[in-house]
Scaffold this motif. Structure first.
Motif, PDB file in Angstrom:
ATOM      1  N   ILE A 776     -16.223  14.648   9.926  1.00 34.49           N
ATOM      2  CA  ILE A 776     -17.395  14.171   9.191  1.00 34.49           C
ATOM      3  C   ILE A 776     -18.612  14.024  10.089  1.00 34.49           C
ATOM      4  N   VAL A 777     -18.872  15.004  10.913  1.00 31.99           N
ATOM      5  CA  VAL A 777     -20.008  14.931  11.832  1.00 31.99           C
ATOM      6  C   VAL A 777     -21.296  14.724  11.045  1.00 31.99           C
ATOM      7  N   GLY A 778     -22.107  13.746  11.463  1.00 28.96           N
ATOM      8  CA  GLY A 778     -23.418  13.531  10.846  1.00 28.96           C
ATOM      9  C   GLY A 778     -23.392  12.657   9.625  1.00 28.96           C
ATOM     10  N   VAL A 779     -22.219  12.109   9.229  1.00 28.64           N
ATOM     11  CA  VAL A 779     -22.145  11.254   8.038  1.00 28.64           C
ATOM     12  C   VAL A 779     -22.307   9.809   8.462  1.00 28.64           C
ATOM     13  N   GLU A 780     -23.171   9.099   7.810  1.00 26.26           N
ATOM     14  CA  GLU A 780     -23.406   7.693   8.144  1.00 26.26           C
ATOM     15  C   GLU A 780     -22.192   6.855   7.769  1.00 26.26           C
ATOM     16  N   GLU A 781     -21.796   5.981   8.655  1.00 31.88           N
ATOM     17  CA  GLU A 781     -20.627   5.132   8.414  1.00 31.88           C
ATOM     18  C   GLU A 781     -20.871   4.171   7.257  1.00 31.88           C
ATOM     19  N   ILE A 782     -19.852   4.032   6.409  1.00 30.18           N
ATOM     20  CA  ILE A 782     -19.906   3.106   5.281  1.00 30.18           C
ATOM     21  C   ILE A 782     -19.121   1.857   5.659  1.00 30.18           C
ATOM     22  N   PRO A 783     -19.658   0.684   5.461  1.00 28.73           N
ATOM     23  CA  PRO A 783     -18.964  -0.541   5.875  1.00 28.73           C
ATOM     24  C   PRO A 783     -17.593  -0.654   5.221  1.00 28.73           C
ATOM     25  N   MET A 784     -16.641  -1.173   5.959  1.00 30.35           N
ATOM     26  CA  MET A 784     -15.298  -1.401   5.428  1.00 30.35           C
ATOM     27  C   MET A 784     -15.325  -2.507   4.383  1.00 30.35           C
ATOM     28  N   VAL A 785     -14.466  -2.374   3.381  1.00 34.66           N
ATOM     29  CA  VAL A 785     -14.361  -3.396   2.342  1.00 34.66           C
ATOM     30  C   VAL A 785     -13.610  -4.606   2.893  1.00 34.66           C
ATOM     31  N   SER A 786     -14.108  -5.786   2.633  1.00 33.96           N
ATOM     32  CA  SER A 786     -13.489  -7.005   3.158  1.00 33.96           C
ATOM     33  C   SER A 786     -12.092  -7.188   2.586  1.00 33.96           C
ATOM     34  N   SER A 787     -11.192  -7.659   3.441  1.00 31.81           N
ATOM     35  CA  SER A 787      -9.825  -7.906   2.983  1.00 31.81           C
ATOM     36  C   SER A 787      -9.724  -9.172   2.146  1.00 31.81           C
ATOM     37  N   LYS A 788     -10.845  -9.954   2.013  1.00 33.82           N
ATOM     38  CA  LYS A 788     -10.790 -11.185   1.239  1.00 33.82           C
ATOM     39  C   LYS A 788     -10.950 -10.925  -0.257  1.00 33.82           C
ATOM     40  N   TYR A 789     -11.240  -9.710  -0.631  1.00 31.24           N
ATOM     41  CA  TYR A 789     -11.176  -9.323  -2.037  1.00 31.24           C
ATOM     42  C   TYR A 789      -9.729  -8.960  -2.353  1.00 31.24           C
ATOM     43  N   SER A 790      -9.257  -9.311  -3.546  1.00 33.92           N
ATOM     44  CA  SER A 790      -7.892  -8.924  -3.917  1.00 33.92           C
ATOM     45  C   SER A 790      -7.752  -8.914  -5.432  1.00 33.92           C
ATOM     46  N   LEU A 791      -6.816  -8.079  -5.886  1.00 33.34           N
ATOM     47  CA  LEU A 791      -6.384  -8.062  -7.283  1.00 33.34           C
ATOM     48  C   LEU A 791      -4.872  -8.173  -7.264  1.00 33.34           C
ATOM     49  N   ASP A 792      -4.327  -9.242  -7.846  1.00 32.75           N
ATOM     50  CA  ASP A 792      -2.892  -9.479  -7.777  1.00 32.75           C
ATOM     51  C   ASP A 792      -2.172  -8.825  -8.958  1.00 32.75           C
ATOM     52  N   GLN A 793      -0.845  -8.695  -8.792  1.00 30.22           N
ATOM     53  CA  GLN A 793      -0.020  -8.167  -9.870  1.00 30.22           C
ATOM     54  C   GLN A 793       0.030  -9.174 -11.014  1.00 30.22           C
ATOM     55  N   ASN A 794      -0.120  -8.670 -12.233  1.00 28.52           N
ATOM     56  CA  ASN A 794      -0.062  -9.557 -13.397  1.00 28.52           C
ATOM     57  C   ASN A 794       1.302 -10.234 -13.500  1.00 28.52           C
ATOM     58  N   TYR A 795       1.333 -11.411 -14.170  1.00 31.64           N
ATOM     59  CA  TYR A 795       2.587 -12.130 -14.362  1.00 31.64           C
ATOM     60  C   TYR A 795       2.592 -12.771 -15.743  1.00 31.64           C
ATOM     61  N   PRO A 796       3.650 -12.604 -16.523  1.00 30.43           N
ATOM     62  CA  PRO A 796       4.831 -11.800 -16.199  1.00 30.43           C
ATOM     63  C   PRO A 796       4.552 -10.298 -16.367  1.00 30.43           C
ATOM     64  N   ASN A 797       5.420  -9.505 -15.803  1.00 21.93           N
ATOM     65  CA  ASN A 797       5.339  -8.055 -15.941  1.00 21.93           C
ATOM     66  C   ASN A 797       6.750  -7.487 -15.837  1.00 21.93           C
ATOM     67  N   PRO A 798       7.258  -6.816 -16.872  1.00 22.57           N
ATOM     68  CA  PRO A 798       6.638  -6.508 -18.169  1.00 22.57           C
ATOM     69  C   PRO A 798       6.337  -7.790 -18.966  1.00 22.57           C
ATOM     70  N   PHE A 799       5.466  -7.625 -19.962  1.00 21.80           N
ATOM     71  CA  PHE A 799       5.039  -8.791 -20.741  1.00 21.80           C
ATOM     72  C   PHE A 799       5.063  -8.472 -22.235  1.00 21.80           C
ATOM     73  N   ASN A 800       5.081  -9.545 -23.052  1.00 21.61           N
ATOM     74  CA  ASN A 800       5.051  -9.398 -24.500  1.00 21.61           C
ATOM     75  C   ASN A 800       4.665 -10.740 -25.143  1.00 21.61           C
ATOM     76  N   PRO A 801       3.457 -10.874 -25.756  1.00 16.12           N
ATOM     77  CA  PRO A 801       2.369  -9.886 -25.652  1.00 16.12           C
ATOM     78  C   PRO A 801       1.311 -10.298 -24.647  1.00 16.12           C
ATOM     79  N   SER A 802       1.520 -11.469 -23.944  1.00 15.48           N
ATOM     80  CA  SER A 802       0.459 -12.014 -23.095  1.00 15.48           C
ATOM     81  C   SER A 802       0.871 -11.999 -21.635  1.00 15.48           C
ATOM     82  N   THR A 803      -0.139 -11.922 -20.763  1.00 14.07           N
ATOM     83  CA  THR A 803       0.099 -11.953 -19.318  1.00 14.07           C
ATOM     84  C   THR A 803      -1.143 -12.509 -18.633  1.00 14.07           C
ATOM     85  N   LYS A 804      -0.987 -12.927 -17.378  1.00 16.09           N
ATOM     86  CA  LYS A 804      -2.094 -13.485 -16.616  1.00 16.09           C
ATOM     87  C   LYS A 804      -2.415 -12.568 -15.437  1.00 16.09           C
TER      88      LYS A 804
END
Length: 873
Positions: A776-804
């Motif tokens: 990637i010669v000449g491409v401007e560096e893009i800042p790394m995404v912070s590890s403090k962002y997260s999306l957790d696995q829903n619970y319960p999974n599988p679910f019927n009909p609601s989950t968090k």
């Protein structure tokens, strides 16, 4: 549309006829291992086994004049060492996997048993009690030359002192019990034994006893093998040739001024199966400029399963050497079929390959039921399939529509370069015409899948809907940085193989060399059924997402000194594998970073490959008596060429793949783990392997000549690659791992590639990849995404009909959370509002949706993530 495969069909024993094919006579069967192909390797050349369990174990092979049938047999001398706790084994093969694509298939599907003669000449002598036996193995390969082993426990007493020949019949059936048929020993492709896709045999001598590595018990002995035959009739005969002389039509070219002549008689003493054979005495006249022929023909009735067969098998024996050039006088075999659409009669023709100019014994001729192009004209038909002779019908070969066969000795004329008219006498015996092979009688391709993509963090989730009207189908998934019209085109990478129905998703991690940057990909999914028929690709438009920057192979090597001090490598970014940050992918037992973790530095210049590794290991152990992989030793997997498509087997020549192992004493090309196949010796100016006290572990530094890498690849099979050349920007196959021995044996492994799973030694497709220097010669560096962002696995999974669904955001901003179906269609928006830094929870109710797989995604600022969930009602 779909006719499902059934093992019961291919294992049906339909008659008691006894057709025979000598697969291996063992007359002078042991040949020098100087060429790629199928032969039992001469130990004087190889002086080793393909696989050996124990440092002085062997299975040596010799030609012997002592024979049960014919002029010779194969003498086997073995020494087995009980190197493991359960015992040990040695193995010999009669094929070479180094160029397996060139090895032809052995079609064993027409018979019901393999018959072989065995004589114990020196009874087994064991240093302690136990059992000694042979496992005879079939090596079956699929279209992509992926191997499965099926093994049979041969019922021979290797302690027998009688010195008598014993006949063994091995049933050609797939079973779970290897004493009643062939059981899968090493599978994973489809675990279905297809007898028409065998490429060779293996012979394993096994010694079961309590073993050890310090002073392993041993078993030694000798035996002979002779006359391996395929016998029996699996599907029955199209024509038996028993007492059939009066039923054949004859064409002697009687309209010509110099006609030929044919006399047919029933032969009841020399035959292959049933009660007799057909004898054809003939005078072949070829007075025309194009030549001439004599022929016999007969109408036949094919059996109901003919559409599932892939070949014909015909047995012939030439009794008289016809006075003609072997290329002038030859044989043509015809099959005639009625085209269902046009009612036209199609004539299909093949040259079975019999040499009429020499006397032969009974020979098994394999006639594939596939369409091939004609040669120059119909006087030069193909030998590997049937060509359409008369141009009639729809031009597709339909075995189920065959109604007549024709057998025709033919002589080429002056138009083909021969002088004068041919007039020569011949005599043939002809016996059973069988069918062989198996194919699913389904000729309709599946529909193209509907495909969608859901963007995640440093990855894209490719999803699709299973195609209708199919059951048990599978899917291949492809990615390319250009629009996909042909999945076999250069630059199209297979990112998912053989994905089962109902899975409907493959994750594509996206990476770039050195720094994060945006990349655009196109995707395609192909469905294939059990035959296999392949669908057209279902494709997507461009998908642009952020790719994760990874280390690359440096083109600025350090001022190399082989001393274990890696200070000079500070300018090279290492590849790192640690359990603590998810970069290490373990196999067996690895507890934490202190137990096993590693950094790997790689660089290239025009002459050398430079490698350094820093291994953290709480217990460093090296026992010279162990195999190299059983000790503490890291591995480097690398291909030195521009990668355009994934593949399984190691490539050679101009596109070489290498598996290097760095042991305490040797750095080696480790594809066959051969002790003499060393590249570097520790303690020299180009290789250091140094143990350290704190943190405990070891470092290594290696400077490997690219010439040595190409020429010392594998002395056992004499494979030499072309001179290695490379260019900056090449995308190269890459992986590395560490074997961890914390005591007596290896107890754990870690790998850089999440797909390796200790399969990288035999499967390049499970490696990861990187680039040589800057992608990637000449491409401007893009800042790394912070590890403090997260999306957790829903619970319960599988679910019927609601989950968090819970998630965390580092910086205030607008947060969007959405739910999609497998086609990427939005079915719900759970959130679209400004939120402050913190952790949150949102509920999802799927009462209005049907059961199935769904995806939920979060997007806030530059952070994106996607996960899947299952609704089950």
């Amino acid at each position: 549309m779909k006719k499902l495969f059934s093992l019961l069909i291919i294992l049906l024993l339909s008659s008691a006829l006894n057709a025979q094919w000598v697969v291996e006579s063992f007359d002078n069967a042991v040949k020098p291992n100087t060429s790629i192909g199928t032969n039992w390797a001469d130990t004087a050349i190889t002086n080793t086994n393909f696989y050996t369990n124990g440092p002085t174990a062997y299975t040596d092979l010799f030609n012997s004049a002592d024979a049960k049938v014919g002029t010779g047999s194969m003498l086997v001398k073995y020494r087995i060492e009980a190197f493991d706790g359960w015992g040990g084994y040695t193995v010999r093969t009669n094929y070479h996997e180094t160029d397996i694509a060139s090895v032809p298939y052995l079609d064993l599907s027409s018979g019901t048993e393999l018959s072989v003669w065995v004589k114990v000449t020196v009874p087994a002598d064991t240093s302690q009690g136990g059992s000694v036996f042979m496992e005879f193995k079939l090596a079956e390969f699929d279209n992509e030359n992926q191997r499965e082993y099926y093994y049979y426990h041969v019922p021979i007493d290797f302690f027998d002192q009688s010195g008598e020949w014993v006949n063994v019949k091995m049933p050609l059936v797939q079973t779970s019990d290897n004493t009643t048929g062939f059981a899968v020993q090493s599978g994973g492709v489809d675990d279905i034994l297809q007898f028409d896709r065998v490429k060779g045999f293996e012979m394993a001598m096994v010694y079961i006893t309590g073993g050890n590595q310090d002073n392993p018990p041993s078993a030694v002995g000798e035996f002979q093998m002779d006359n391996l035959q395929l016998i029996g009739q699996r599907y029955g005969a199209i024509e038996s040739f028993d007492n059939s002389a009066s039923t054949w039509g004859v064409d002697e070219m009687s309209w010509n001024a110099i006609p030929g002549d044919v006399t047919l008689t029933d032969e009841n003493t020399d035959f292959v199966e049933g009660t007799g054979a057909l004898k054809m005495d003939f005078t072949l006249s070829a007075p025309e400029v194009w030549g001439g022929f004599v022929a016999i023909d007969k109408e036949v009735t094919v059996h109901d399963s003919m559409a599932e067969r892939t070949a014909l098998v015909l047995y012939m024996k030439n009794l008289v050497a016809m006075a003609t050039d072997s290329a002038r006088g030859f044989m043509r075999v015809f099959v005639f079929e009625n085209d269902n659409e046009t009612a036209a009669t199609e004539e299909w023709i093949i040259d079975p390959g019999i040499d009429l100019s020499v006397v032969t014994d009974w020979t098994h001729y394999h006639l594939p039921l596939v369409r091939k192009d004609m040669g120059v004209n119909d006087r030069f038909p193909p030998k590997d399939g049937f060509a359409l002779k008369n141009g009639a019908g729809d031009g597709s070969l339909n075995p189920a529509a065959i109604f007549k066969i024709r057998i025709e000795p033919f002589g080429r004329g002056t138009e083909d370069g021969y002088s004068g008219a041919l007039l020569a006498q011949g005599s043939l015996l002809i016996d059973v015409m069988q069918t062989s092979g198996f194919q699913i009688a389904d000729f309709i391709a599946p529909e193209a899948p509907a495909v969608a993509v859901v963007e995640g963090t440093y990855s894209n989730l490719v999803t699709w809907t299973d195609v209708p009207h199919e059951s048990g189908e599978k899917y291949n998934v492809y990615a390319s940085e250009s629009p996909i019209t042909d999945v076999t085109a250069a630059g199209v990478e297979r990112i998912g193989t053989g994905i089962a129905e109902n899975v409907q998703v493959v994750e594509h991690p996206i990476i770039s060399g050195r720094i994060d940057r945006e990349k655009t990909f196109y995707y395609a999914v192909v469905c294939y059924d059990a035959k296999p028929n392949y669908s057209l690709p279902g494709v997507t438009g461009p998908i642009t997402n952020l790719a994760k920057g990874i280390p690359v192979v440096s083109t600025n090597p350090p001022a190399f000194v082989a001393d274990g001090d890696l200070t000079e490598w500070s300018g090279v970014t290492p590849f790192s594998i640690k359990l603590s940050d998810g970069t290490a992918h373990p196999v067996l037992t690895v507890t934490d970073d202190a137990d096993c973790s590693a950094d790997c530095y790689v660089a290239l210049d025009a002459d050398y490959l430079y490698v350094a590794m820093e291994i953290t290991d709480d217990v460093v152990n090296h026992d010279p008596a162990l195999q190299s992989y059983e000790n503490d030793a890291p591995d480097l997997f690398i291909g030195l060429y521009n990668l355009t498509d994934s593949h399984v087997g190691y490539l050679h020549g101009a596109t070489p793949d290498y598996h290097l192992r760095f042991g305490k004493f040797l750095a080696r090309n480790d594809q066959n783990d051969s002790a003499f196949d060393s590249l570097l010796v520790a303690g020299t100016e180009n290789y250091a392997w140094v143990e350290r006290a704190f943190p405990s572990g070891y470092t290594l530094e290696a400077k490997i000549s690219l010439v040595d890498l190409a020429t010392k690849r594998n002395l056992e099979t004499a494979i030499v690659d072309e001179p290695i050349t490379w260019e900056a920007g090449y995308k190269v196959p890459f992986d590395f791992g560490v074997n961890d021995n914390d005591g007596a044996l290896r107890e754990g492994m870690i790998f850089y590639s999440a797909k390796n799973g200790d399969q990288g030694w035999q499967n390049v497709s499970v490696w990861a990849h990187t680039w040589i220097e800057d992608e990637i010669v000449g491409v401007e560096e893009i800042p790394m995404v912070s590890s403090k962002y997260s999306l957790d696995q829903n619970y319960p999974n599988p679910f019927n009909p609601s989950t968090k669904i819970t998630y965390t955001i580092e910086k205030p901003g607008v947060v969007k959370i959405k739910v999609f179906d497998v086609l990427g269609r939005q079915v719900a928006e759970l959130l679209n509002q400004q939120q402050n830094t913190g952790s949150y929870e949102v509920d999802f109710n799927g009462s209005d949706l049907s059961s199935g797989l769904y995806f939920y995604s979060i997007e806030t600022g530059s952070f994106k993530a996607t996960k899947k969930m299952m609704l089950l009602k």
